[in-house]
Write a protein that holds these residues in place. Structure first.
Motif, short mmCIF file in Angstrom:
data_model
loop_
_atom_site.label_atom_id
_atom_site.label_comp_id
_atom_site.label_asym_id
_atom_site.label_seq_id
_atom_site.Cartn_x
_atom_site.Cartn_y
_atom_site.Cartn_z
N ALA A 138 0.82 -1.21 0.00
CA ALA A 138 0.00 0.00 0.00
C ALA A 138 0.86 1.26 0.00
O ALA A 138 0.47 2.29 -0.58
CB ALA A 138 -0.93 0.01 1.21
N GLU A 139 2.05 1.20 0.60
CA GLU A 139 2.95 2.36 0.66
C GLU A 139 3.65 2.62 -0.67
O GLU A 139 4.25 3.66 -0.86
CB GLU A 139 3.98 2.17 1.76
CG GLU A 139 3.42 2.32 3.16
CD GLU A 139 3.08 3.75 3.52
OE1 GLU A 139 3.89 4.66 3.24
OE2 GLU A 139 2.00 3.96 4.10
N GLY A 140 3.62 1.65 -1.61
CA GLY A 140 4.20 1.88 -2.93
C GLY A 140 5.38 1.01 -3.30
O GLY A 140 6.09 1.29 -4.28
N CYS A 141 5.63 -0.05 -2.56
CA CYS A 141 6.71 -0.96 -2.90
C CYS A 141 6.39 -1.68 -4.22
O CYS A 141 5.32 -2.27 -4.36
CB CYS A 141 6.91 -1.98 -1.79
SG CYS A 141 8.21 -3.18 -2.14
N LEU A 142 7.33 -1.64 -5.15
CA LEU A 142 7.18 -2.37 -6.41
C LEU A 142 8.29 -3.40 -6.62
O LEU A 142 8.31 -4.09 -7.64
CB LEU A 142 7.11 -1.42 -7.60
CG LEU A 142 5.80 -0.67 -7.78
CD1 LEU A 142 5.85 0.18 -9.05
CD2 LEU A 142 4.61 -1.61 -7.82
N TYR A 143 9.21 -3.50 -5.68
CA TYR A 143 10.25 -4.55 -5.75
C TYR A 143 10.65 -4.85 -4.31
O TYR A 143 11.21 -3.99 -3.64
CB TYR A 143 11.45 -4.09 -6.56
CG TYR A 143 12.25 -5.23 -7.18
CD1 TYR A 143 12.82 -6.22 -6.39
CD2 TYR A 143 12.43 -5.30 -8.55
CE1 TYR A 143 13.55 -7.26 -6.96
CE2 TYR A 143 13.16 -6.33 -9.12
CZ TYR A 143 13.71 -7.30 -8.33
OH TYR A 143 14.43 -8.33 -8.89
N ALA A 144 10.36 -6.06 -3.85
CA ALA A 144 10.66 -6.44 -2.48
C ALA A 144 11.63 -7.61 -2.45
O ALA A 144 11.40 -8.61 -3.13
CB ALA A 144 9.38 -6.80 -1.73
N SER A 199 2.39 -1.99 -14.42
CA SER A 199 2.93 -0.87 -13.65
C SER A 199 2.67 -1.02 -12.15
O SER A 199 3.27 -0.31 -11.35
CB SER A 199 2.32 0.45 -14.14
OG SER A 199 0.92 0.44 -13.93
N GLY A 200 1.80 -1.94 -11.74
CA GLY A 200 1.51 -2.17 -10.34
C GLY A 200 2.01 -3.50 -9.82
O GLY A 200 1.78 -3.86 -8.67
N PHE A 201 2.70 -4.24 -10.69
CA PHE A 201 3.19 -5.57 -10.32
C PHE A 201 4.40 -5.45 -9.39
O PHE A 201 5.38 -4.78 -9.72
CB PHE A 201 3.57 -6.36 -11.57
CG PHE A 201 4.06 -7.74 -11.27
CD1 PHE A 201 3.17 -8.74 -10.89
CD2 PHE A 201 5.40 -8.05 -11.34
CE1 PHE A 201 3.61 -10.02 -10.60
CE2 PHE A 201 5.86 -9.33 -11.07
CZ PHE A 201 4.96 -10.31 -10.69
N VAL A 202 4.33 -6.09 -8.24
CA VAL A 202 5.43 -6.07 -7.28
C VAL A 202 6.34 -7.27 -7.57
O VAL A 202 5.93 -8.42 -7.46
CB VAL A 202 4.93 -6.13 -5.82
CG1 VAL A 202 6.11 -6.13 -4.85
CG2 VAL A 202 3.99 -4.97 -5.52
N MET A 203 7.56 -6.98 -7.95
CA MET A 203 8.58 -8.01 -8.14
C MET A 203 9.02 -8.46 -6.75
O MET A 203 9.18 -7.63 -5.85
CB MET A 203 9.78 -7.45 -8.90
CG MET A 203 9.47 -6.72 -10.18
SD MET A 203 9.03 -7.81 -11.52
CE MET A 203 10.59 -8.64 -11.79
N THR A 204 9.22 -9.77 -6.55
CA THR A 204 9.66 -10.26 -5.24
C THR A 204 10.77 -11.30 -5.41
O THR A 204 10.77 -12.07 -6.36
CB THR A 204 8.50 -10.89 -4.45
OG1 THR A 204 7.92 -11.95 -5.22
CG2 THR A 204 7.43 -9.87 -4.10
#
Length: 157
Positions: A57-63, A93-98
């Motif tokens: 929710a805070e805007g992380c897009l790569y964890a 554009s909203g996909f979080v890489m992990t």
């Protein structure tokens, strides 16, 4: 895989200590951003989901997860990303890489974070360290970063 080349001269990452049961305050980061989750204590699934939801929710897009049960952090953040879009298709554009890093030192994870953690569509200029621990220890965590980027750094508030 894309990789940043040449010398690395970036500021120290923003450090945030997270107590698994404590309040989750706004990161005040320039979203979108990259995050290294430094998990030093075991957490319950409910605690992990709450922290993962907050991070997305805070805007992380790569964890990148390191420490205790790193692969479960990877999964929890993936599920938080899916939940953010209410089960509809997650836009690129909203996909979080992990990623998770079980067999690496924290310095190696930071090296990966600054050289390889590149999102396919979004510029991720900010790096946040989310330190899941009983007590804050920014000096020790940032010392692991200085191994990768040893130049003088501007401190984040």
């Amino acid at each position: 895989m894309h990789m940043r080349e040449g010398p690395i001269d970036i500021p120290l990452p923003v450090y945030r200590h997270v107590d698994p049961d404590g309040a989750l305050r706004t990161l005040a980061a320039r979203a979108p951003f990259r995050a290294v989750v430094v998990a030093e204590v075991p957490v319950t699934p409910a605690q992990q989901n709450r922290i993962s939801d907050w991070l997305v929710a805070e805007g992380c897009l790569y964890a990148m997860a390191w420490g205790v049960a790193a692969s479960s952090w990877d999964d929890a953040i993936d599920w938080a990303n899916i939940a953010k879009f209410s089960g509809t298709a997650v836009p690129e554009s909203g996909f979080v890489m992990t990623t998770w890093h079980d067999d690496e030192t924290l310095s190696e994870v930071f090296d990966y974070a600054v050289r390889c953690a590149i999102h396919p569509t979004e510029a991720l200029d900010e790096l946040i360290v989310v330190h899941v621990a009983v007590a804050a220890d920014p000096e020790r965590v940032q010392a692991a970063f200085r191994v990768v980027c040893p130049s003088d750094h501007k401190e984040h508030p």
